[in-house]
Design an enzyme around this catalytic site. Structure first.
Site, PDB file in Angstrom:
ATOM      1  N   GLY A  64       0.793  -1.230   0.000  1.00 15.43           N
ATOM      2  CA  GLY A  64       0.000   0.000   0.000  1.00 15.43           C
ATOM      3  C   GLY A  64       0.819   1.271   0.000  1.00 15.43           C
ATOM      4  N   GLY A  65       1.974   1.239  -0.679  1.00 16.24           N
ATOM      5  CA  GLY A  65       2.827   2.427  -0.706  1.00 16.24           C
ATOM      6  C   GLY A  65       2.153   3.628  -1.340  1.00 16.24           C
ATOM      7  CB  SER A 100       4.778   0.139  -7.917  1.00 23.48           C
ATOM      8  OG  SER A 100       4.709   1.451  -7.419  1.00 23.48           O
ATOM      9  CB  CYS A 142      11.145  -3.163 -10.372  1.00 23.87           C
ATOM     10  SG  CYS A 142      11.778  -4.089  -8.939  1.00 23.87           S
TER      11      CYS A 142
END
Length: 287
Positions: free
Chosen positions: A11-12, A69, A72
């Site tokens: 939950g950034g 996000s 990555c």
């Protein structure tokens, strides 16, 4: 804003929005991430792979803002460089397809610096242009915001009404000491056997230093290239989960469920984002 949080992790982005708008739904496939998200935010994310989620289901949430996000690993320097060909990019590609046919009013994205030089960034920009959203990108680091942690990341903000103009901060980080736990956990100290094998490659810092290396998901398991280690009068130790979370800007009340192992906690934080930096980017969105 009615927010759809994709690849939600712990939950950034929700923390970075700081109460601006309402998260109507979140999606992530990690059980540990979803349990942590639920504990801290009260809402349980949908445990579904985005590539398998029907477009109608996502649109039914009625969100006008997407925050994401994407994984990555396809773009990071320690990954295999698979980019959009990596299986972990399938969810991101499905989001881009939806973006082109049913774009939101606003979008926020964060990823590693390598994302900027990848075909994924070009594909994102093309999708944003076709959807009619104005956009801006920045490569930002917490050190610019006074935080002694090197974590350069690419941020993209897009909105139909345009992006609010602002010059990113150009501050300098202060010493590391205020970010450290008041009481050290002795189990964080590295054994002589580990030091004999890995010490030459460790990124060592002291409380008076003004930086730490980027903490990645393998911190706590890997030693070289995973983040910094702290030199004290008692030896060399890992940074605690709480210290890493503090350097990333998570609130002091942020917690992990007891069921989440320590290594998984480091991984979740390493895959997270810098909250103060993401907050600055989110402020560039019009209401």
């Amino acid at each position: 804003m009615q927010v759809l949080e994709l690849f939600s992790g712990v939950g950034g982005w929700r923390c970075a929005l700081d109460g601006r708008g309402s998260v109507v739904a979140a999606y992530d496939i990690s059980p540990h991430a979803n349990a942590t998200y639920t504990l801290n935010h009260g809402d349980r994310p949908h445990a579904m792979e985005l590539a398998s989620v029907a477009r109608a289901r996502l649109l039914a949430h009625g969100a006008d803002t997407w925050v994401l996000s994407p994984p990555c690993q396809p773009f990071c320097r320690m990954g295999k460089g698979g980019g959009l060909e990596d299986a972990r990019s399938r969810g991101f590609l499905s989001v881009l397809e939806l973006l082109e046919v049913a774009p939101p009013e606003r979008l926020l994205l964060e990823n590693v610096a390598g994302f900027l030089e990848s075909p994924a960034f070009d594909r994102l920009v093309a999708s944003l242009d076709r959807s009619g959203l104005a956009w801006r990108s920045w490569t930002l680091c917490p050190t610019q915001f006074g935080i002694p942690n090197q974590r350069p990341r690419v941020y993209v903000a897009a909105a139909r009404q345009g992006i609010l103009d602002a010059t990113p901060p150009a501050g300098a980080p202060g010493p590391l000491a205020p970010w450290l736990d008041p009481v050290e956990a002795t189990e964080l100290y590295l054994s002589e056997a580990i030091l004999a094998r890995h010490k030459p490659g460790l990124d060592l810092v002291r409380p008076g230093d003004h930086r730490t290396a980027c903490f990645i998901g393998g911190y706590g398991q890997r030693y070289v290239g995973s983040g910094s280690f702290l030199v004290t009068d008692h030896g060399i130790r890992r940074f605690s989960v709480g210290e890493v979370a503090r350097l990333l800007g998570y609130p002091e009340g942020f917690r992990f469920p007891e069921s989440v192992p320590m290594q998984a906690r480091y991984k979740l934080l390493g895959n997270g984002l810098s909250i103060p930096v993401a907050h600055w980017v989110a402020q560039r969105l019009p209401s």
